[in-house]
Design a protein around this motif. Structure first.
Motif, PDB file in Angstrom:
ATOM      1  N   ALA A   5      29.235 -11.372 -32.453  1.00 17.80           N
ATOM      2  CA  ALA A   5      29.039 -10.319 -31.461  1.00 17.80           C
ATOM      3  C   ALA A   5      28.094 -10.754 -30.341  1.00 17.80           C
ATOM      4  O   ALA A   5      28.117 -10.167 -29.261  1.00 17.80           O
ATOM      5  CB  ALA A   5      28.498  -9.064 -32.127  1.00 17.80           C
ATOM      6  N   ILE A   6      27.265 -11.782 -30.596  1.00 15.88           N
ATOM      7  CA  ILE A   6      26.286 -12.169 -29.574  1.00 15.88           C
ATOM      8  C   ILE A   6      26.527 -13.548 -28.982  1.00 15.88           C
ATOM      9  O   ILE A   6      26.040 -13.837 -27.902  1.00 15.88           O
ATOM     10  CB  ILE A   6      24.840 -12.085 -30.108  1.00 15.88           C
ATOM     11  N   LEU A  13      24.753 -24.226 -24.889  1.00 15.97           N
ATOM     12  CA  LEU A  13      23.686 -24.129 -25.874  1.00 15.97           C
ATOM     13  C   LEU A  13      22.550 -23.243 -25.369  1.00 15.97           C
ATOM     14  O   LEU A  13      22.025 -22.405 -26.114  1.00 15.97           O
ATOM     15  CB  LEU A  13      23.148 -25.520 -26.222  1.00 15.97           C
ATOM     16  N   GLU A  14      22.192 -23.397 -24.118  1.00 14.46           N
ATOM     17  CA  GLU A  14      21.119 -22.590 -23.542  1.00 14.46           C
ATOM     18  C   GLU A  14      21.479 -21.106 -23.546  1.00 14.46           C
ATOM     19  O   GLU A  14      20.640 -20.252 -23.819  1.00 14.46           O
ATOM     20  CB  GLU A  14      20.794 -23.063 -22.114  1.00 14.46           C
ATOM     21  N   GLU A  15      22.732 -20.799 -23.238  1.00 17.40           N
ATOM     22  CA  GLU A  15      23.181 -19.400 -23.261  1.00 17.40           C
ATOM     23  C   GLU A  15      23.164 -18.841 -24.679  1.00 17.40           C
ATOM     24  O   GLU A  15      22.767 -17.691 -24.894  1.00 17.40           O
ATOM     25  CB  GLU A  15      24.583 -19.285 -22.674  1.00 17.40           C
ATOM     26  N   LYS A  16      23.559 -19.656 -25.645  1.00 14.33           N
ATOM     27  CA  LYS A  16      23.538 -19.216 -27.039  1.00 14.33           C
ATOM     28  C   LYS A  16      22.118 -18.947 -27.502  1.00 14.33           C
ATOM     29  O   LYS A  16      21.838 -17.928 -28.142  1.00 14.33           O
ATOM     30  CB  LYS A  16      24.187 -20.255 -27.947  1.00 14.33           C
ATOM     31  N   LEU A  17      21.208 -19.866 -27.182  1.00 11.31           N
ATOM     32  CA  LEU A  17      19.812 -19.680 -27.575  1.00 11.31           C
ATOM     33  C   LEU A  17      19.197 -18.454 -26.901  1.00 11.31           C
ATOM     34  O   LEU A  17      18.441 -17.705 -27.529  1.00 11.31           O
ATOM     35  CB  LEU A  17      18.998 -20.936 -27.258  1.00 11.31           C
ATOM     36  N   ALA A  18      19.521 -18.230 -25.650  1.00 14.93           N
ATOM     37  CA  ALA A  18      19.013 -17.055 -24.938  1.00 14.93           C
ATOM     38  C   ALA A  18      19.561 -15.774 -25.556  1.00 14.93           C
ATOM     39  O   ALA A  18      18.833 -14.784 -25.705  1.00 14.93           O
ATOM     40  CB  ALA A  18      19.375 -17.133 -23.460  1.00 14.93           C
ATOM     41  N   ALA A  19      20.823 -15.785 -25.947  1.00 15.19           N
ATOM     42  CA  ALA A  19      21.420 -14.605 -26.569  1.00 15.19           C
ATOM     43  C   ALA A  19      20.784 -14.323 -27.927  1.00 15.19           C
ATOM     44  O   ALA A  19      20.520 -13.166 -28.276  1.00 15.19           O
ATOM     45  CB  ALA A  19      22.928 -14.801 -26.728  1.00 15.19           C
ATOM     46  N   ILE A  20      20.504 -15.380 -28.680  1.00 12.74           N
ATOM     47  CA  ILE A  20      19.847 -15.207 -29.977  1.00 12.74           C
ATOM     48  C   ILE A  20      18.434 -14.685 -29.790  1.00 12.74           C
ATOM     49  O   ILE A  20      18.000 -13.777 -30.507  1.00 12.74           O
ATOM     50  CB  ILE A  20      19.860 -16.529 -30.766  1.00 12.74           C
ATOM     51  N   ASP A  21      17.693 -15.232 -28.817  1.00 12.46           N
ATOM     52  CA  ASP A  21      16.337 -14.750 -28.535  1.00 12.46           C
ATOM     53  C   ASP A  21      16.351 -13.278 -28.150  1.00 12.46           C
ATOM     54  O   ASP A  21      15.496 -12.498 -28.592  1.00 12.46           O
ATOM     55  CB  ASP A  21      15.686 -15.574 -27.419  1.00 12.46           C
TER      56      ASP A  21
END
Length: 57
Positions: A5-6, A13-21
């Motif tokens: 969902a996120i 990778l940067e977008e994934k890490l930002a979404a997780i944060d």
């Protein structure tokens, strides 16, 4: 929390890490809001802090 969902495979990778944060920050805020509503203690950002004495921190 459903990871699909996120994050998605087409994200960098940067977008994934930002979404997780952002999801983690939202979860912490929700826990804080729930604790204030229920009159209970707020869940700390790092649960490992609960396993250490104050001198070790």
């Amino acid at each position: 929390m459903n990871a699909n969902a996120i994050i998605s495979n087409d994200m960098t990778l940067e977008e994934k890490l930002a979404a997780i944060d952002a999801a983690m920050a939202n979860a912490v805020q929700q826990a804080n809001d729930d604790a204030q509503t229920n009159g209970t203690a707020f869940a700390p950002l790092d649960p490992a802090d609960l396993t250490m004495c104050e001198g070790c921190q």
